[in-house]
Scaffold this active site. Structure first.
Site, PDB file in Angstrom:
ATOM      1  N   HIS A   1       4.679  -4.182  11.707  1.00  0.00           N
ATOM      2  CA  HIS A   1       5.113  -4.515  10.358  1.00  0.00           C
ATOM      3  C   HIS A   1       5.163  -3.236   9.557  1.00  0.00           C
ATOM      4  O   HIS A   1       4.264  -2.433   9.589  1.00  0.00           O
ATOM      5  CB  HIS A   1       4.255  -5.694   9.864  1.00  0.00           C
ATOM      6  CG  HIS A   1       3.329  -5.476   8.753  1.00  0.00           C
ATOM      7  ND1 HIS A   1       3.733  -5.519   7.458  1.00  0.00           N
ATOM      8  CD2 HIS A   1       2.001  -5.246   8.725  1.00  0.00           C
ATOM      9  CE1 HIS A   1       2.681  -5.330   6.698  1.00  0.00           C
ATOM     10  NE2 HIS A   1       1.625  -5.158   7.430  1.00  0.00           N
TER      11      HIS A   1
ATOM     12  N   TYR B   1       1.691  -9.023  -1.389  1.00  0.00           N
ATOM     13  CA  TYR B   1       0.589  -8.930  -2.365  1.00  0.00           C
ATOM     14  C   TYR B   1       1.151  -9.310  -3.737  1.00  0.00           C
ATOM     15  O   TYR B   1       2.287  -8.936  -4.064  1.00  0.00           O
ATOM     16  CB  TYR B   1       0.059  -7.497  -2.444  1.00  0.00           C
ATOM     17  CG  TYR B   1      -0.599  -6.990  -1.178  1.00  0.00           C
ATOM     18  CD1 TYR B   1      -1.967  -7.154  -0.980  1.00  0.00           C
ATOM     19  CD2 TYR B   1       0.138  -6.343  -0.188  1.00  0.00           C
ATOM     20  CE1 TYR B   1      -2.586  -6.677   0.168  1.00  0.00           C
ATOM     21  CE2 TYR B   1      -0.478  -5.871   0.976  1.00  0.00           C
ATOM     22  CZ  TYR B   1      -1.829  -6.041   1.139  1.00  0.00           C
ATOM     23  OH  TYR B   1      -2.438  -5.574   2.278  1.00  0.00           O
TER      24      TYR B   1
ATOM     25  N   PRO C   1     -11.497  -6.537   0.718  1.00  0.00           N
ATOM     26  CA  PRO C   1     -10.500  -6.792   1.761  1.00  0.00           C
ATOM     27  C   PRO C   1      -9.093  -6.296   1.421  1.00  0.00           C
ATOM     28  O   PRO C   1      -8.263  -6.168   2.327  1.00  0.00           O
ATOM     29  CB  PRO C   1     -10.502  -8.319   1.907  1.00  0.00           C
ATOM     30  CG  PRO C   1     -11.075  -8.834   0.626  1.00  0.00           C
ATOM     31  CD  PRO C   1     -12.019  -7.777   0.135  1.00  0.00           C
TER      32      PRO C   1
ATOM     33  N   LYS D   1      -8.939  -2.622   5.263  1.00  0.00           N
ATOM     34  CA  LYS D   1      -9.443  -1.383   5.868  1.00  0.00           C
ATOM     35  C   LYS D   1     -10.736  -1.564   6.677  1.00  0.00           C
ATOM     36  O   LYS D   1     -11.098  -0.678   7.458  1.00  0.00           O
ATOM     37  CB  LYS D   1      -9.703  -0.333   4.781  1.00  0.00           C
ATOM     38  CG  LYS D   1      -8.444   0.183   4.118  1.00  0.00           C
ATOM     39  CD  LYS D   1      -7.605   0.967   5.095  1.00  0.00           C
ATOM     40  CE  LYS D   1      -6.312   1.484   4.509  1.00  0.00           C
ATOM     41  NZ  LYS D   1      -5.280   1.728   5.518  1.00  0.00           N
TER      42      LYS D   1
ATOM     43  N   TYR E   1      -1.943   3.443   3.217  1.00  0.00           N
ATOM     44  CA  TYR E   1      -1.923   2.070   3.718  1.00  0.00           C
ATOM     45  C   TYR E   1      -1.895   2.052   5.254  1.00  0.00           C
ATOM     46  O   TYR E   1      -2.628   1.294   5.887  1.00  0.00           O
ATOM     47  CB  TYR E   1      -0.712   1.329   3.151  1.00  0.00           C
ATOM     48  CG  TYR E   1      -0.749  -0.162   3.363  1.00  0.00           C
ATOM     49  CD1 TYR E   1      -1.379  -0.995   2.440  1.00  0.00           C
ATOM     50  CD2 TYR E   1      -0.163  -0.752   4.478  1.00  0.00           C
ATOM     51  CE1 TYR E   1      -1.425  -2.365   2.628  1.00  0.00           C
ATOM     52  CE2 TYR E   1      -0.206  -2.117   4.670  1.00  0.00           C
ATOM     53  CZ  TYR E   1      -0.829  -2.919   3.742  1.00  0.00           C
ATOM     54  OH  TYR E   1      -0.883  -4.275   3.941  1.00  0.00           O
TER      55      TYR E   1
END
Ligand code: APR
Ligand code: PHB
Length: 389
Positions: free
Chosen positions: A72, A200, A292, A296, A383
């Site tokens: 992804h 998100y 969360p 990570k 990220y």
């Protein structure tokens, strides 16, 4: 019993460390407080950094991940109920992530442990660490009503945030850094097709997240007061809250259904320094916790173990330099992820004392992210995961 490395905890950190050490011929024994099925049933996040994927591949742990995981490469963030930002990480920094339930990694680790006949002692109670600053540390515990003792050269504390290993560092030698966030994540699993993207959401009503496990298993979260209980959240209430936070193009696509799991998790950032005391070394949640947001936690456990396994293996080849630099090296990467997950949490959640000014400032930062290639590169780099040393 006698071994080189006594590992406390058989979560992702302890089980991976044991696997890598066994493959390098470094004798070890793992002690786990819970039963095997209890550990396997814990639900975890679902995004792997590319460095995690590569580490698992290097150690022969990625057969199922390579079949079932899906690559992804976009980070999607929605805000103000209308805007959506989509960042292609492979375009920005030529690296991607893998969506693969971390629960499956635990299964893969235990399957690998079975295949090599590893020594994992489950349901070990009263684990205690002794003489950690000497050359002859040992661990005592109780299993099946019998007291046992393992003499070893090193102890690896991989026993999570509530474990005992960290307490072996005297308070005078340990520094703790902590931030507790004033909200939790209410998460559900449902056997419904997920949205095609990981999304998100920053919304006036609070954070939301649409994630996935497989084509017929979705994982969703909404920010909720930590004082709520799961019983306050019927499925209907959950879905209407989530839908209310999504832009309509995504809300229209959302397939709802009964939840098969529901939980409320607190959010916390925590770091213990140093990650070594004498011959005891901490790895994973035993030394640090991240909220969360950004997923990570497991990735950090894997990077700690990457460094720690290398340090032990090199020690047995006569070189202690990685052992001596372990704590500093691990903490550099830990703080990178701690800062990033704090930033992402702060950017995306609604805080109880948040004013209209604060809300606008968040929205402006998101607009800036949407408009700035440089800001998107910085987001992508963190990220997908900072590089290993
Ligand atoms: N004795 C033996 N085992 C213990 C003890 C103890 N006193 N205390 C805790 N344990 C075990 C726990 O039962 C657990 O199985 O140590 C293990 C620690 O595993 P995790 O908490 O999963 O921590 P870690 O292996 O560092 O993995 C971190 O997994 O849980 C997620 O959010 C976490 O994603 C992060 C990653
Ligand atoms: C999850 O799928 O559980 C997940 C995904 C992304 C996150 C956190 C959790 O940032």
């Amino acid at each position: 019993m006698q071994t080189k490395v006594a590992i406390i905890g058989a979560g992702p950190a302890g089980a991976l460390l044991s696997h890598i050490l066994d493959r390098a011929g470094v004798d070890n024994i793992v002690l786990e407080r819970q039963s095997r099925s209890y550990v396997l049933e814990r639900i975890r996040a679902g995004v792997l950094e590319w460095g995690t994927v590569e580490t698992l591949r290097e150690h022969g742990l990625a057969d199922r991940l390579d079949v079932e995981g899906h690559v992804h490469d976009t980070i999607n963030i929605a805000w103000r109920g209308t805007e959506t930002l989509s960042v292609d990480t492979s375009e920005k920094i030529d690296r991607r992530m893998m969506a693969y339930g971390q629960t499956r990694i635990q299964e893969d680790l235990y399957a690998a442990a079975d295949a090599r006949g590893a020594s994992i002692v489950f349901e070990a109670s009263d684990v205690a660490l002794h003489n950690v600053t000497t050359d002859s540390p040992y661990v005592t515990y109780r299993v099946n009503g019998t007291d046992e003792r393992i003499d070893c050269e090193f102890i690896a504390g991989c026993d999570g945030f509530h474990g005992v290993s960290r307490q072996a560092i005297p308070e005078s030698s340990r520094k703790e850094f902590e931030k507790v966030y004033p909200f939790g994540w209410l998460g559900i699993l449902s056997e419904t097709p997920p949205l095609p993207i990981l999304l998100y959401v920053n919304h006036e009503r609070g954070f939301g997240l649409c994630s996935m496990r497989n084509p017929m298993l979705s994982r969703y979260y909404v920010q909720a007061p930590i004082t709520d209980s799961v019983d306050d959240w019927s499925d209907d209430r959950f879905w209407s809250e989530l839908v209310g936070r999504l832009p309509s193009e995504h809300a229209d696509q959302l397939v709802t259904g009964p939840s098969i799991e529901k939980s409320l998790a607190p959010l916390r950032s925590y770091v213990c320094e140093p990650m070594r005391h004498g011959n005891m070394f901490l790895a994973g949640d035993a030394a640090h916790i991240v909220p969360p947001t950004g997923a990570k936690g497991l990735n950090l456990a894997v990077s700690d173990v990457r460094y720690l396994s290398r340090a032990f293996i090199q020690h047995y080849q006569g070189d202690d330099s990685f052992l001596d630099s372990y704590s500093d090296m691990a903490l550099r990467r830990v703080w990178g992820a701690v800062r990033f997950s704090w930033w992402l949490t702060t950017l995306l959640h609604r805080f109880p004392d948040q004013t209209a000014f604060d809300q606008r400032a968040q929205e402006q930062e998101l607009s800036y992210l949407a408009a700035s290639a440089a800001a998107q590169t910085a987001l992508s780099e963190q990220y997908v995961g900072l590089p290993f040393e």
